[in-house]
Scaffold this motif. Structure first.
Motif, short mmCIF file in Angstrom:
data_model
loop_
_atom_site.label_atom_id
_atom_site.label_comp_id
_atom_site.label_asym_id
_atom_site.label_seq_id
_atom_site.Cartn_x
_atom_site.Cartn_y
_atom_site.Cartn_z
N ARG A 85 74.12 -33.68 -35.00
CA ARG A 85 75.29 -34.37 -34.45
C ARG A 85 75.20 -35.87 -34.63
O ARG A 85 76.19 -36.52 -34.99
CB ARG A 85 75.48 -34.02 -32.98
CG ARG A 85 75.95 -32.61 -32.76
CD ARG A 85 76.24 -32.34 -31.31
NE ARG A 85 76.52 -30.93 -31.12
CZ ARG A 85 76.33 -30.30 -30.00
NH1 ARG A 85 75.88 -30.94 -28.95
NH2 ARG A 85 76.62 -29.01 -29.90
N ARG A 86 74.04 -36.44 -34.37
CA ARG A 86 73.86 -37.88 -34.55
C ARG A 86 73.98 -38.27 -36.02
O ARG A 86 74.60 -39.28 -36.35
CB ARG A 86 72.50 -38.33 -34.02
CG ARG A 86 72.46 -38.32 -32.49
CD ARG A 86 71.23 -38.97 -31.95
NE ARG A 86 71.26 -40.41 -32.22
CZ ARG A 86 70.17 -41.17 -32.21
NH1 ARG A 86 68.99 -40.64 -31.97
NH2 ARG A 86 70.26 -42.47 -32.45
N LYS A 142 77.62 -38.34 -37.28
CA LYS A 142 78.30 -39.57 -36.86
C LYS A 142 77.87 -40.76 -37.70
O LYS A 142 78.70 -41.55 -38.16
CB LYS A 142 78.02 -39.86 -35.38
CG LYS A 142 78.73 -38.93 -34.44
CD LYS A 142 78.39 -39.27 -33.00
CE LYS A 142 78.98 -38.25 -32.05
NZ LYS A 142 78.59 -38.49 -30.66
N THR A 184 77.14 -30.74 -41.88
CA THR A 184 77.31 -29.63 -40.93
C THR A 184 76.97 -28.28 -41.56
O THR A 184 76.48 -27.39 -40.87
CB THR A 184 78.74 -29.59 -40.35
OG1 THR A 184 79.68 -29.52 -41.40
CG2 THR A 184 79.01 -30.80 -39.48
N ASP A 217 70.06 -27.95 -37.13
CA ASP A 217 70.46 -28.61 -35.89
C ASP A 217 69.46 -29.69 -35.46
O ASP A 217 69.84 -30.72 -34.92
CB ASP A 217 70.61 -27.59 -34.75
CG ASP A 217 71.82 -26.70 -34.94
OD1 ASP A 217 72.74 -27.05 -35.71
OD2 ASP A 217 71.85 -25.62 -34.30
N THR A 269 80.64 -35.14 -43.88
CA THR A 269 80.61 -34.30 -42.69
C THR A 269 80.43 -32.84 -43.08
O THR A 269 79.64 -32.11 -42.46
CB THR A 269 81.90 -34.48 -41.87
OG1 THR A 269 81.95 -35.85 -41.44
CG2 THR A 269 81.92 -33.56 -40.66
#
Length: 139
Positions: A55-56, A59, A30, A35, A26
């Protein structure tokens, strides 16, 4: 954004994945992915196609790293890295465990990472044998 080289970003990402460290995955994603990053997997694979957005990917990658299920890619090893931005190629070996019953087998993939302004904008995966992966996929 740190002064980490593109090659170091790729190396840190795979170390976190291989170490099953969802928190580290993560952090790498990030901090170093754009983005609107894009992951392209062979469309012929059951999980293939284009995945867009940081974001996808956070996850997906964090879940994969933190999963204890013996399904999919296991025993990931970074065999070699070539380049250091704006493109880095990673040669990976792994054992594939199909969902449900079925024998595991070894395979490999070449992933081409593209960077812009020090951030990952795309990863394109080239699997050694997509037909073998499809053959063991549950129908």
């Amino acid at each position: 954004m740190t002064d980490t080289s593109c090659r170091e970003v790729v190396d840190a990402f795979y170390a976190a994945i291989a170490g099953k460290d969802a928190e580290a995955v993560t952090s790498v994603v990030t901090e170093h992915f754009a983005d609107d990053v894009v992951l392209d997997l062979p469309a012929s694979l059951p999980y293939g196609g284009r995945i867009e957005g940081v974001r996808r990917l956070v996850k997906i990658f964090a879940h994969a790293a933190g999963s204890t299920a013996a399904v999919g890619v296991q025993d990931l090893q970074l065999a070699s890295l070539l380049g250091d931005g704006p493109q880095v190629a990673a040669h990976l070996t792994f054992t594939w465990f199909p969902a449900g019953a079925g024998a595991s087998f070894g395979s490999s993939v070449l992933e081409l990472w593209t960077f812009d302004a020090g951030r990952v904008i795309s990863i394109e995966a080239f699997y050694q044998d997509t037909a073998a992966l499809v053959a063991v996929a549950p129908s």
